[in-house]
Write a protein that holds these residues in place. Structure first.
Motif, short mmCIF file in Angstrom:
data_model
loop_
_atom_site.label_atom_id
_atom_site.label_comp_id
_atom_site.label_asym_id
_atom_site.label_seq_id
_atom_site.Cartn_x
_atom_site.Cartn_y
_atom_site.Cartn_z
N ASN A 135 0.95 -1.14 -0.09
CA ASN A 135 0.12 0.02 -0.01
C ASN A 135 0.96 1.28 0.06
N LEU A 136 0.80 1.86 -1.01
CA LEU A 136 1.58 3.19 -1.26
C LEU A 136 0.49 4.29 -0.55
N ILE A 137 1.28 5.07 0.22
CA ILE A 137 0.47 6.12 0.86
C ILE A 137 1.00 7.22 0.59
N GLU A 138 -0.05 8.26 -0.03
CA GLU A 138 0.31 9.71 -0.39
C GLU A 138 -0.88 10.62 -0.01
N GLY A 139 -0.78 11.33 1.22
CA GLY A 139 -1.75 12.30 1.91
C GLY A 139 -2.88 11.23 2.25
N ASN A 140 -4.30 11.51 1.62
CA ASN A 140 -5.09 10.65 2.14
C ASN A 140 -5.43 9.29 1.13
N VAL A 145 0.73 -1.02 -5.10
CA VAL A 145 1.84 -0.88 -6.23
C VAL A 145 2.80 -2.13 -6.12
N GLU A 146 3.52 -2.21 -7.12
CA GLU A 146 4.65 -2.95 -6.93
C GLU A 146 6.00 -1.90 -6.71
N LEU A 147 6.68 -2.13 -5.77
CA LEU A 147 7.76 -1.37 -5.33
C LEU A 147 9.32 -1.48 -6.13
N ASP A 230 11.60 5.70 -8.51
CA ASP A 230 12.87 6.31 -8.43
C ASP A 230 12.77 7.31 -7.18
N ARG A 231 11.87 7.39 -6.52
CA ARG A 231 11.82 8.27 -5.49
C ARG A 231 11.32 7.50 -4.15
N GLU A 232 11.54 8.10 -3.24
CA GLU A 232 11.35 7.39 -1.65
C GLU A 232 9.89 7.68 -1.38
N VAL A 233 9.29 6.55 -0.96
CA VAL A 233 7.79 6.61 -0.63
C VAL A 233 7.50 6.19 0.78
#
Length: 247
Positions: A135-140, A145-147, A230-233
């Motif tokens: 589970n990718l969490i961005e705000g709400n 996704v596959e990391l 290519d970015r930390e999440v």
């Protein structure tokens, strides 16, 4: 003349050793015994060799050195089977250089360079190999996704396992009802390597959920955040806790 020059460091070392003494401290709550080298002039200043033992088994948990109350030089941490779990250097209480972590078989699992903040080597666990989506969490918003890189616990799986085992207890209610199974605890791995928002994503009940949460929260240490495109999440990671009775 050469003879006198040779004696100088030897005498200096002997003098330094004479300035310290060992004390023992017992922490019944943490179930540990500490053997601490301290200054004779002030027992509150830790200076020199430090060893921490399991209070019940008397096995070594970790060993290293202190300099003026701060961790210094090489430290070694051991798992519940007395195998080396991780080792590396400290300076003024901060990790420096390359740290190495080992799995329960004693094989190299991870190497991280703290000076350059870079992962040098990593062998994923079986659980990580089979878990494809997070589970990718961005705000709400939460997206599955596959990391590019999954979150990594920098102290290694062996250290993690020892931390869980030190806290986990089989609930009496579950034991009396012969309840066995698995609890899965989910939590956020943040960009700064901290964890938060713990929750039970798969419940077993009978007191097992509470024990699993307590055990996961007892894991101390830094995580390497996940990477996606290519970015930390920030992602939600999951860890299973198994409850199995011995007959």
């Amino acid at each position: 003349m050469k003879y006198n020059l040779f004696l100088i460091p030897v005498l200096a070392c002997t003098k330094l050793f004479a300035q310290t003494t060992y004390i023992n401290k017992i922490d019944k709550e943490q179930k540990i015994r500490q053997k601490i080298s301290v200054l004779k002039a002030d027992n509150n200043i830790w200076q020199g060799k430090y060893t921490e033992y399991n209070l019940k088994s008397n096995s070594i948990l970790n060993e290293g050195y202190y300099k003026n109350n701060q961790k210094d030089s090489t430290w070694k941490y051991y798992n519940n089977w007395q195998k080396l779990a991780e080792t590396g250097g400290y300076k003024a209480d901060k990790r420096i250089g390359v740290w190495s972590a080992f799995d329960n078989k004693g094989e190299l699992e991870l190497q991280f360079d703290y000076d350059n903040d870079s992962l040098l080597f990593y062998k994923p666990t079986i659980q990580e190999i089979f878990k494809k989506q997070y589970n990718l969490i961005e705000g709400n918003d939460t997206t599955l996704v596959e990391l590019d890189r999954k979150p990594i616990f920098l102290d290694g799986s062996s250290t993690m396992g020892s931390a869980i085992a030190a806290t986990l207890r089989y609930p009496e209610e579950a034991r009396s009802q012969h309840i066995e199974g698995k609890v899965i605890v989910a939590f956020k791995v943040n960009l700064d390597g901290t964890v938060s928002s713990f929750r039970v994503s798969k419940s077993l009940g009978y007191g097992c959920d509470e024990e699993a949460l307590k055990a996961i929260k007892n894991i101390k240490g830094k995580w390497l955040p996940a990477v996606y495109q290519d970015r930390e999440v920030v992602v939600e990671n999951e860890l299973p806790i198994s409850f199995t009775l011995s007959y």
